[in-house]
Structure formats: structure tokens, C-alpha cells
Motif scaffolding. Sequence first.
Motif, short mmCIF file in Angstrom:
data_model
loop_
_atom_site.label_atom_id
_atom_site.label_comp_id
_atom_site.label_asym_id
_atom_site.label_seq_id
_atom_site.Cartn_x
_atom_site.Cartn_y
_atom_site.Cartn_z
N ALA A 607 0.83 -1.21 0.00
CA ALA A 607 0.00 0.00 0.00
C ALA A 607 0.86 1.26 0.00
O ALA A 607 0.56 2.24 -0.69
N ALA A 608 1.96 1.23 0.76
CA ALA A 608 2.85 2.39 0.79
C ALA A 608 3.51 2.61 -0.55
O ALA A 608 3.65 3.75 -1.04
N LEU A 609 3.94 1.51 -1.19
CA LEU A 609 4.57 1.63 -2.50
C LEU A 609 3.57 2.14 -3.54
O LEU A 609 3.92 2.94 -4.41
N ALA A 610 2.33 1.68 -3.45
CA ALA A 610 1.32 2.16 -4.40
C ALA A 610 1.05 3.65 -4.20
O ALA A 610 0.92 4.40 -5.17
N THR A 611 0.98 4.07 -2.94
CA THR A 611 0.77 5.50 -2.67
C THR A 611 1.94 6.32 -3.19
O THR A 611 1.76 7.41 -3.76
N LEU A 612 3.16 5.79 -2.99
CA LEU A 612 4.34 6.49 -3.49
C LEU A 612 4.31 6.59 -5.01
O LEU A 612 4.66 7.63 -5.59
N PHE A 613 3.87 5.52 -5.67
CA PHE A 613 3.79 5.54 -7.14
C PHE A 613 2.79 6.60 -7.60
O PHE A 613 3.05 7.36 -8.54
N VAL A 614 1.62 6.66 -6.94
CA VAL A 614 0.61 7.67 -7.30
C VAL A 614 1.16 9.07 -7.05
O VAL A 614 0.93 10.00 -7.83
N LEU A 615 1.88 9.23 -5.95
CA LEU A 615 2.47 10.53 -5.62
C LEU A 615 3.46 10.96 -6.70
O LEU A 615 3.43 12.11 -7.17
N VAL A 633 -4.21 21.13 -12.20
CA VAL A 633 -4.83 21.31 -10.88
C VAL A 633 -5.30 19.97 -10.32
O VAL A 633 -5.13 19.68 -9.14
N ILE A 634 -5.89 19.15 -11.18
CA ILE A 634 -6.35 17.82 -10.73
C ILE A 634 -5.17 16.98 -10.26
O ILE A 634 -5.23 16.31 -9.21
N LEU A 635 -4.06 17.03 -11.00
CA LEU A 635 -2.89 16.25 -10.61
C LEU A 635 -2.28 16.77 -9.31
O LEU A 635 -1.80 15.99 -8.49
N VAL A 636 -2.34 18.07 -9.10
CA VAL A 636 -1.86 18.62 -7.83
C VAL A 636 -2.73 18.11 -6.69
O VAL A 636 -2.24 17.80 -5.59
N SER A 637 -4.03 18.02 -6.91
CA SER A 637 -4.90 17.47 -5.87
C SER A 637 -4.58 16.01 -5.60
O SER A 637 -4.69 15.54 -4.46
N VAL A 638 -4.19 15.27 -6.64
CA VAL A 638 -3.78 13.87 -6.45
C VAL A 638 -2.55 13.81 -5.54
O VAL A 638 -2.46 12.96 -4.64
N VAL A 639 -1.61 14.72 -5.75
CA VAL A 639 -0.43 14.78 -4.89
C VAL A 639 -0.85 15.04 -3.44
O VAL A 639 -0.36 14.39 -2.50
N GLY A 640 -1.76 16.00 -3.22
CA GLY A 640 -2.20 16.31 -1.87
C GLY A 640 -2.89 15.13 -1.20
O GLY A 640 -2.67 14.85 -0.01
N LEU A 641 -3.73 14.44 -1.94
CA LEU A 641 -4.41 13.27 -1.37
C LEU A 641 -3.43 12.15 -1.06
O LEU A 641 -3.60 11.41 -0.09
N SER A 642 -2.38 12.01 -1.87
CA SER A 642 -1.35 11.00 -1.59
C SER A 642 -0.61 11.33 -0.30
O SER A 642 -0.30 10.44 0.50
N VAL A 643 -0.36 12.62 -0.10
CA VAL A 643 0.28 13.03 1.17
C VAL A 643 -0.65 12.73 2.34
O VAL A 643 -0.20 12.30 3.41
N THR A 666 -8.22 24.57 -1.01
CA THR A 666 -7.32 25.22 -1.99
C THR A 666 -7.64 24.80 -3.42
O THR A 666 -7.57 25.63 -4.33
N ILE A 667 -7.99 23.55 -3.62
CA ILE A 667 -8.29 23.10 -4.98
C ILE A 667 -9.53 23.81 -5.52
O ILE A 667 -9.56 24.28 -6.67
#
Length: 936
Positions: A607-615, A633-643, A666-667
Motif C-alpha cells: 500500500a505504501a509503494l502504491a501511494t508512493l507511485f501515485v504521488l 490542478v487535478i494532478l496537484v490534488s492527487v499529490v495532496g491526497l497522496s500526502v 485550496t483546490i
Amino acid sequence: MNSSVLLPVIPATALAAFTLPLLLQRYGREAAALTAAAVMASCLALLLPLAPAAFAGQTEIARLTWLPTYGLEISLRLDGLGLLFCLLILGIGLLVVLYAAWYLPPSDRLGRFYSLLLLFMAAMLGIVLSENLLLLLIFWELTSLSSFLLVAYRSEKYESRVGARMALAVTGGGGLALLAGILLLGQIAGSHELTVILAAGEKIRAHPHYALALVLILLGAFTKSAQFPFHFWLPSAMAAPTPVSAYLHSATMVKAGVFLLARLYPALGSSDLWFWLVGGSGALTLVYAAMTALFRNDIKGLLAYSTISQLGLITLLFGLDTSLSVVAGVFHLINHAIFKASLFMAAGVIDHECGTRDMRRVNGMFRVMPITATLAIIAAGSMAGVPLLNGFLSKEMFFAETVAYPQFAPLGWALPLFATIAGMLAVAYSSRFVHDVFFNGQPVDLPRQPHEPPRWVRAPIMLLVLLCLLVGIFPAWTVQPLLAAAAGAALQAPLPDFQLALWHGFNRPLLMSLVALVGGILIYALRRPLFAWQEQLPPMHPRTAFERFYRWLATGARRTVAKLDNGSLQRYSALLFTFVVLLGGWSFFSALGGGGIRPAGQPANEAALATLFVLLLGTVGATVLYRERLLAVILVSVVGLSVTLTFVRLSAPDLALTQLAVEMGTIVLMLLVLYYLPPRDAPNSSARRLIRDIVLALLSGGGLALVTLQMLTAPDHSTLADFYLREALPGGGGANVVNVILVDFRGFDTLGEITVLAMVALASHALLDRLVLRIPARDGDGRRWAGEAHPLFLSMLMRPLLPLALTVSVYVFLRGHQLPGGGFVAGLITSVALVLQYLANGIAFAQPRLPQRPVRLLALGLLLASGIGLASWPFGRPFLTSAHGHVRLPLLGEIEVASAMIFDLGVYLVVVTVVVSVLSGLGQLSLRARRGAEQA
């Protein structure tokens, strides 16, 4: 009342009430003047009960703990020296208030003037009452700022602006040197408290950094008291109204420097370096300014240089470094404040009645203004050292010190000769003032017909002149107790044997006084060849030199800013990250044990590796596809959700909840802003710039990853986190460690952060207010906007969400001290709900549901957060100390309460108000754009 309570009330009253004249000027000039006088009289009344202890040689100290770890305490001190200066500040201040009501023109409502005068008075009281040198420094800079505003009071005049700017530049520069000197002195002594510093004189003088600390502190004192070569700002400051000169430039501001010399004398004095620096500067200033004063044609110019000369005399007395010379310095400080304030007021009367201060035109005033002339003549006689006046006594003490001074034993005649020459010059410029203004024939082309001012206007001058006579004739009855208390506090040692008397017999000091009187009159009698010689000298105008330096500095600054601040965000970011990489790399690899990378202590699962890959995917995608705005903007939100998921994985639910709320808010705001961006592509970067950006990005990101890895894999687990985990419940009353850190352990940081948020709210309002933008017909990809701006389904879905979100935010807020939540997260939840209401229903629906006065909510939030911090002071606890306990309520039983909840409520209000301000600004921007499109 207890002195520890009464003492802080004096400066607090002055600071709290300084705006009253400005607020009450609507009721007329008299209301403003009476208010200012009432504030000064109140401070004086508060001071009087503390005076007997100071006269008895006691020192009253009041402490209010603020940040004791950093040596910052609001500690005040009242001894004989502080009492003397308080009496000068408040007593002469009262007279100046009365005088200014007549002097300033009827068109001036006086509110602003008296408010600035009270602010300056409060700052001066803070200087002379400070026990902590850091607190003294704060008030020191406040005097520079308030005096700048007073000198520039007539801002429409070029001379006022130049004089104020010069005074601020010189005294502000000296304040920076004083800051460094005080910090160094505190390091040497081990404390910034005067009680410790004054007792550590031997330790300080033996320290290798004593010379550096002394030079830095003397720079601050010399610039404030206009000592050579920093004297030139004072004559230019004469562009200020005469009441300002009578207050600031005779009795208060220019005395701050010599006050500092007197205050720190036990710690810094009694060394050869002190003698040569302080005594040498005082001697040079004494003679140079006296010579210059003789050739000034402007009355206030003569008085300005005479003030510089008299301050040089006081500085020289402190520099002579004997107990009796310190007593003489304090005595002349008192006398100079009295006669110089009266002389400035008399000069103001002459200027007001004649319309000019040029002594080549203002002649024969004794015939038309006999009472004012008599008063001014007596005050000038005191300045010259005429017998039966107070100036004569302190001048004779000065002469006696030069005769008995042991430093120049082989050349015992040199110092008395120098003192006699200085006395002759003082008599000469005093004689010129008396003869040229009040006698010397008829006036020449005066703009106005002079006459005596009203009787009550002369009252302040008469009172000061009366003091000159009383002190000069009856010194033992009038001034000796106050002088003994002040000099004893300055020496911090038993007083030497001295006696204030009009007659000590025929001795060498008396002979020197007589020679000075006769020689000064003779110099004035031979003034014509002296004036002719002076006119042949090359012109020396310090103001011109300063203005040239100022223009050169301003030009250089503009050129530097033009090269760095060219409006390019890429350049700003490149400079910032270059600095961060260089500083961070140096810190990392030069630190003890730095540079080594240890293996990770916690393995990563799928799960951690998958989250890192999405990040990584979101980060790279947002970087590569930045021209596709919506997709970026959508990809930036993906980064935030991964964090957010990373925080969940690391068992940090509070951080995860905060991150999720921040991302949602912010999004959505970014999507709103996208609506107004122009439909154009970003310019292509050159290959050179692209390579630079890639290198900086790799170094910055890699360096941050390296530092993070170093911290997370550190084998030593005894960190600050252990303290927080251990003390959160017993010390802060909460099981939620993150919230306890925010509102208790690091509450001061949080207070600073919400203050920054408040500034952001105000800045966004200023930027968006009245801004008009055109609604683009198409989006960034060239597509037309949807015809239905607010879909019905989305609108109906979001309406019940608002009360639900508010309920959730209240729940999250109340449980925040024990479980994940708190004011910040609750504020973000409320903000997101409001933003979504705006997005789904539009400004017409959202505006009535938004707070109508966000500025008041902002102020209330800051007031709650800072007020609960101040509430700990009356209990003797540091700023922002929290309290917690249990109370039993009906039906609810026993519940825990903590004062930090009020702080958290302030955080909640500030967070919500910031979002509301931005949202309201965007809504108004939308309405203006729509109206503009309809009109077009």
C-alpha cells in the motif's frame, strides 16, 4: 497601592491613551489639548507615590514574565535617575502642551500633534523606566519613529521632510549599533537585566569583547544625543514646530543618549577606553558646536548648536570618569533641560510674532516685548553661566573638576584652559542671542508687527525661568535632594562629598568663571572680524552631504532592485532555491556527523509503494502537463491526497485531517481562479533556463529528501517529540498531542501564523477590492463555458451540506483537545462548506450566508488568541501559559475545560475569516465582471 503594580501602570497609561487627543479633536482644539494634559498629569500623579522611595535611594522593580527562556521580560525599574527623567518628561511635557495650544495655527485641530506627542512621551518613559535592556531598545526605536513623525509634522514643507528623514536615518542607524551592543553586553554579563549588568562591571571590563560592546553602545548614545560627528541631524530637525523643539531637543530625546551613559556608567565606565571615547567626543562636540553656534543667523539654529555644545559638556563630564564629574553631569543635565526649554519657547514666541527667526532682521525686541525679552535674557544668562542662575552652579562644578582632575598631572593647566575657552564660547553665543534679538537697533523688514503674547502663553516660560533663579539662589533647598538621588542611582555607589552653594569662596573655578564671562563678551565684541573670517571659509553643509549620500544610496538601491526585481517569478524562485541549496548543503555537510545516510528503519508494504507511485505520477504529471491548467490542478490534488494517505499510514490522523481539508479548500479556490486566467499558453523557456531549472529542482528536491531521510532514520529516539508525548496530558490537559502543541507548547508560533493569515486576508481584500476583470468567452483550451453556471442537482445537493458541515466543524472543534480535530481543522471544514456553497449556488445565494463584517471577526479572533495569552500575566505566569481543570455541570457531569479552547476559538475565527474574505472578494469580482459584460 503596591509599587510593583503602580509602576507598570505609568507607561501603560501613556501608551493606552496616546490616541485620545486624535479621537476627541472633533470637540475642538481645547478638547485635544486638555486630553493630552490630563494624560500627562495622570502619569505624574501615578509617579508621585513612588517618589519617596527613590529619594531614599531605593530601587523599585516590577517584573512581568513574558519569554523568560530568551531573557525577555517586561521588567521596569524606578530609582533616582529614572525619577529625575520622569519628572523632566512629564513636567516639561505639560508646559509644552499648554504652549502648543497657542503656538500652532488655528487651522490645526491639534489631535494628531498631541497624539504623536503622547506617543513620544510614552516611549521616553519606557526608556527611562526599563530594567531590561531589550525592552529599553524597543522604546528607543519608538522614540526615533515618533520623533520622525513630529519633526515632519508640517509635511508639506521640504525642510521638514528632509530634517525628519535625516534624524531617522542617523538615530535609526545608531539604534542598530545599540542593538548589537546590547546583545553583546547581555552575552558578557549573562543577562539583559540592569540589576545584573550594573553589578558585573569588573567582569564586563575584563572581557575581551568589552571594547566592541562599548563602541557599539556609544554609537547608539552619540547618535541620539547629537555628538560629533553625528551632530548634523539636530540643526536640520529645527524645521519642526517650536513646541517639538522645546520638548524633544532640549529635555527629552537628545537627553536619551546621555541618560544611557549615566545608566550604564557603573558597568562600562572606569576604563581608559571610556575616558578617551566619551571624554574625547564630548570635548570635541563642546567646542566645535559652540564655535558654530556663534555664527548662526537663525535663532533656532543658534539654539540647536548650543544644545549640541551643552550635550557635549554633559558627555565630557561623564567621560572624565570621577564620581564628582558624574554628579556634575547629572546636575548640568537638569539645568540644561530647564533653561533650554524656556529659550526654545521664547524663540517660538519671537518667530510667531515677527514672522521670521533671522537675527539680522529681528532686532530691538526689548522695546516691543519687554516681558518676553526679560525672561529670555535670564534663560540665556543661565546658559552662559551667569551667577545667581542654575547654569552658573553646574558650570562651576565643571570647572572645579577640570582643576582637580588627576589624569593630566604633568599638564595640569591644559584641561582648565580648555574648559575656560569652552565657557567663553558659551558666553559669546549667549551674548549674541541677547544683543542681536533684543537690542541692536531697529527691526528690519519684519513680516509682522510684533507684540507681547497672551499672559498664559508666557506662563510656561515664566515657570522655567523661575526655576533657573530658585535653583541658582537656593540650590540646597530646591534641587540637591533630587540631584543626590539621581547621581547616586547613576553611580551605584556612595555619593562623593559635595555641597551646592552660591558661594564657595574665591578660588580657581570662580576665577575661571569670571574669565569666561569677560572673555566671552570680548569675543562677541570682536565679532565682525570673526564673521568676516568665517565667511572666507569653504561652506560646510552636513545636510547637503547627507542628501547627496541619500540620493547615491537611493539610486544604487533602485538599480539593484531593477536587476533583481524585474517581475519574473522564475528569477525569484531561482534566487530563492539557489540560496536554499547553498545554505542547506553547507549546513548539512558541515554539521557534526552530517553526510552519513542510514538505512530506513520501517519497511514499506504494498500500500505504501502504491501511494508512493501515485504521488510520483501526480508530481511528474503536474510538472510535465502544466500548460493543461485544469489537468494540472487535478494532478496537484492527487499529490495532496497522496500526502494525506501517507499521514494515515504513519498514524498521524490529525495531520491527515488537516491536509485533506486544506486540499479541498485550496483546490476549489484554484478552480475558481482558473475562470479568470487569460486563454494563452505559457511561453517556452530557453534551453539554458530549462537546464538551470532542472538542476535547481533536482538539488532542492534531492536535498530536502536527504535531510528528511537523515531525520527519519536517526537512531537517537530521545527527541523533542518524547517531551511532547510525555507532557501533553499533565502539562497541557489534552490527549491530542498535535493540538496541545499548536495551542499550548508552541502557542506563540501559532499566534504568529494566524497573524500572518490575518495579513493575508487584508491583502486579498486590498487586491480584489474594485478590481475589474473581463470574463473570458472561452476557457484556456478554447471551449465555451457551459450555459448552466450552477446546475440544479449540484445546488440542491449542497444546500443541506452547510448545516451538516457546521455541525461537524463544531464537533471537531470541541473534541480537538482530546481527539483529532481542533480550531484549525474546524475552521477549514467550515471554510470548505462555504466555498462549496458559493461554487454550487453562486454569489447571490452565498453572500447573505457569509459573515457581513469579516474584519471584525478577524479582529475578534486575534483578540481572543492574544487576550487569553495576556490573561496569564496577572497570575505571574509567562505569556500564553494555559490552565486546565475539571468542572461539574448539571446533567453533563464532570467535564474538562482548558483555557487553550479560547485560543483555539481565535484560530478558528481567523481561518474562517481568511477564506470568507477571499471568497467574498472573488464574488464581488464576478459581479463587477458580469455587470461590465452586460454594459458592453
